[in-house]
Design an enzyme around this catalytic site. Structure first.
Site, PDB file in Angstrom:
ATOM      1  N   SER A 148       7.022 -12.533  -4.875  1.00 20.67           N
ATOM      2  CA  SER A 148       7.896 -11.498  -4.314  1.00 20.67           C
ATOM      3  C   SER A 148       9.349 -11.963  -4.353  1.00 20.67           C
ATOM      4  O   SER A 148       9.635 -13.161  -4.293  1.00 20.67           O
ATOM      5  CB  SER A 148       7.500 -11.235  -2.860  1.00 20.67           C
ATOM      6  N   TYR A 161       5.766 -14.826   5.172  1.00 20.55           N
ATOM      7  CA  TYR A 161       5.576 -14.224   3.839  1.00 20.55           C
ATOM      8  C   TYR A 161       6.464 -14.907   2.795  1.00 20.55           C
ATOM      9  O   TYR A 161       6.026 -15.208   1.678  1.00 20.55           O
ATOM     10  CB  TYR A 161       5.908 -12.735   3.954  1.00 20.55           C
ATOM     11  N   LYS A 165       5.119 -16.804  -0.422  1.00 25.33           N
ATOM     12  CA  LYS A 165       5.477 -16.355  -1.777  1.00 25.33           C
ATOM     13  C   LYS A 165       6.298 -17.418  -2.511  1.00 25.33           C
ATOM     14  O   LYS A 165       6.157 -17.576  -3.732  1.00 25.33           O
ATOM     15  CB  LYS A 165       6.228 -15.026  -1.716  1.00 25.33           C
TER      16      LYS A 165
HETATM   17  N1  NAD Z   1       4.356  -3.347  -2.904  1.00 27.85           N
HETATM   18  C1  NAD Z   1       5.420  -4.069  -3.216  1.00 27.85           C
HETATM   19  O1  NAD Z   1       6.509  -3.567  -3.481  1.00 27.85           O
HETATM   20  C2  NAD Z   1       5.315  -5.562  -3.277  1.00 27.85           C
HETATM   21  C3  NAD Z   1       6.484  -6.306  -3.431  1.00 27.85           C
HETATM   22  C4  NAD Z   1       6.400  -7.676  -3.556  1.00 27.85           C
HETATM   23  C5  NAD Z   1       5.149  -8.271  -3.553  1.00 27.85           C
HETATM   24  N2  NAD Z   1       4.038  -7.537  -3.386  1.00 27.85           N
HETATM   25  C6  NAD Z   1       2.736  -8.208  -3.410  1.00 27.85           C
HETATM   26  O2  NAD Z   1       1.835  -7.491  -4.217  1.00 27.85           O
HETATM   27  C7  NAD Z   1       0.494  -7.733  -3.773  1.00 27.85           C
HETATM   28  C8  NAD Z   1      -0.221  -6.411  -3.572  1.00 27.85           C
HETATM   29  O3  NAD Z   1       0.473  -5.693  -2.548  1.00 27.85           O
HETATM   30  P1  NAD Z   1       0.288  -4.129  -2.314  1.00 27.85           P
HETATM   31  O4  NAD Z   1       1.630  -3.599  -2.072  1.00 27.85           O
HETATM   32  O5  NAD Z   1      -0.592  -3.526  -3.351  1.00 27.85           O
HETATM   33  O6  NAD Z   1      -0.461  -4.184  -0.883  1.00 27.85           O
HETATM   34  P2  NAD Z   1      -1.723  -3.378  -0.304  1.00 27.85           P
HETATM   35  O7  NAD Z   1      -1.738  -3.684   1.142  1.00 27.85           O
HETATM   36  O8  NAD Z   1      -1.713  -1.968  -0.749  1.00 27.85           O
HETATM   37  O9  NAD Z   1      -2.980  -4.108  -1.016  1.00 27.85           O
HETATM   38  C9  NAD Z   1      -3.332  -5.425  -0.698  1.00 27.85           C
HETATM   39  C10 NAD Z   1      -4.819  -5.589  -0.919  1.00 27.85           C
HETATM   40  O10 NAD Z   1      -5.173  -6.953  -0.633  1.00 27.85           O
HETATM   41  C11 NAD Z   1      -6.372  -6.943   0.133  1.00 27.85           C
HETATM   42  N3  NAD Z   1      -6.464  -8.162   0.928  1.00 27.85           N
HETATM   43  C12 NAD Z   1      -5.678  -8.512   1.972  1.00 27.85           C
HETATM   44  N4  NAD Z   1      -6.097  -9.679   2.489  1.00 27.85           N
HETATM   45  C13 NAD Z   1      -7.163 -10.074   1.749  1.00 27.85           C
HETATM   46  C14 NAD Z   1      -8.033 -11.196   1.792  1.00 27.85           C
HETATM   47  N5  NAD Z   1      -7.881 -12.157   2.721  1.00 27.85           N
HETATM   48  N6  NAD Z   1      -9.016 -11.285   0.876  1.00 27.85           N
HETATM   49  C15 NAD Z   1      -9.194 -10.315  -0.047  1.00 27.85           C
HETATM   50  N7  NAD Z   1      -8.412  -9.231  -0.135  1.00 27.85           N
HETATM   51  C16 NAD Z   1      -7.405  -9.114   0.758  1.00 27.85           C
HETATM   52  C17 NAD Z   1      -6.252  -5.702   0.998  1.00 27.85           C
HETATM   53  O11 NAD Z   1      -7.511  -5.315   1.531  1.00 27.85           O
HETATM   54  C18 NAD Z   1      -5.656  -4.706   0.009  1.00 27.85           C
HETATM   55  O12 NAD Z   1      -6.660  -4.039  -0.713  1.00 27.85           O
HETATM   56  C19 NAD Z   1       0.643  -8.581  -2.502  1.00 27.85           C
HETATM   57  O13 NAD Z   1       0.469  -9.939  -2.819  1.00 27.85           O
HETATM   58  C20 NAD Z   1       2.067  -8.326  -2.066  1.00 27.85           C
HETATM   59  O14 NAD Z   1       2.578  -9.365  -1.283  1.00 27.85           O
HETATM   60  C21 NAD Z   1       4.085  -6.195  -3.246  1.00 27.85           C
END
Ligand code: NAD
Length: 252
Positions: A148, A161, A165
């Site tokens: 991130s 976080y 990250k």
């Molecule tokens: N959405 C963004 O703009 C953004 C930006 C930077 C980084 N990220 C990263 O992208 C990744 C996905 O994020 P997202 O936005 O799709 O989030 P989201 O919350 O929609 O999806 C996350 C998924 O991870 C699963 N999860 C959480 N803890 C878990 C565990 N201990 N074991 C197994 N599964 C687990 C959840 O059940 C969920 O299905 C994350 O690592 C997040 O930090 C997202």
């Protein structure tokens, strides 16, 4: 999908097995769907069994779902063995599962701190240590981690976080150096997509975040998938240890 070119990207992962964590929803589901469409066997790991079932129940026999907490290294190792028995290999691993427990550091409980470190950093470690021996045996492999902007620049209310990250970036570079001689690459993307994680951000903060994106919008989860597929492709064989921002220009 709102990215005009993204629908024209075509990848072929026929005969390969791709493991995606956090694939029940959001970015992980988008990534797993693209690999499935590209012909791969896809193993989707998520701790949310109900969401996993509702997202993937009709997907057919090239998808296997595994309700597992990625921070449980022993359980993850057992799932990876199961996946290899199912499809014969694990060629690509995408460490995407994540959570947030946001608050300023002086209000952050040790439990908030540990939970975030365990899922992001612990989960990335657990999956990587379990898949590398299989990739090493095959003489090739791809690991793509999800980091991130916060992991590089920090963000108020996200000390846990950001540390996780940032740790994933250091982990990516270190493991890339360790496994390069086995034909395995390890890279990361830094995404920005409209998901449940983003929906949890207060409206005024979200408006400011959107205004700060040079391309003027959050992406769809599927737009992250093309970048992951590129890093996982044969064509990206000379790229390792990098963080690719897929963020509409925020990192500039
Ligand atoms: N959405 C963004 O703009 C953004 C930006 C930077 C980084 N990220 C990263 O992208 C990744 C996905 O994020 P997202 O936005 O799709 O989030 P989201 O919350 O929609 O999806 C996350 C998924 O991870 C699963 N999860 C959480 N803890 C878990 C565990 N201990 N074991 C197994 N599964 C687990 C959840 O059940 C969920 O299905 C994350 O690592 C997040 O930090 C997202």
């Amino acid at each position: 999908m709102s990215g005009q070119q993204a629908g024209n990207v075509r990848f072929d992962f026929t005969g390969q097995t791709v493991l995606v964590t956090g694939g029940a929803q959001g970015i992980g589901r988008g990534i797993a769907a693209l690999f499935h469409e590209a012909g791969a066997h896809v193993a989707v790991l998520d701790r949310d069994a109900a969401q996993l079932a509702s997202s993937w129940s009709d997907a057919g026999d090239r998808v296997s779902t595994h309700a597992v907490d990625v921070s449980d290294a022993e359980a993850v190792a057992a799932v990876v063995d199961e996946v290899v028995r199912w499809s014969g290999s694990v060629d690509v691993a995408v460490n995407n599962a994540g959570i947030t427990r946001d608050t300023v550091v002086w209000k952050m409980t040790p439990a908030d701190w540990q939970a975030v470190l365990d899922v992001h950093l612990g989960g990335t470690f657990a999956v990587t240590r379990a898949v590398v021996p299989h990739m090493r045996g095959a003489g090739r492999g791809r690991v793509v981690n999800v980091t991130s902007y916060t992991g590089m620049h920090g963000n108020v209310g996200q000390a846990n976080y950001a540390a996780a990250k940032g740790g994933i970036i250091a982990f990516t570079k270190t493991v890339a150096k360790e496994v390069a001689r086995f034909g395995i690459t390890v890279n990361a993307i830094s995404p920005n997509a409209a998901t449940a994680m983003v929906a949890a951000v207060p409206a005024d903060k979200l408006a400011a975040m959107t205004a700060s994106v040079p391309l003027g919008r959050f992406a769809e989860p599927e737009e992250m998938a093309a970048a992951v597929a590129f890093l996982a492709s044969a064509e990206a064989g000379y790229i390792t240890g990098v963080v690719l921002p897929v963020d509409g220009g925020i990192a500039m």
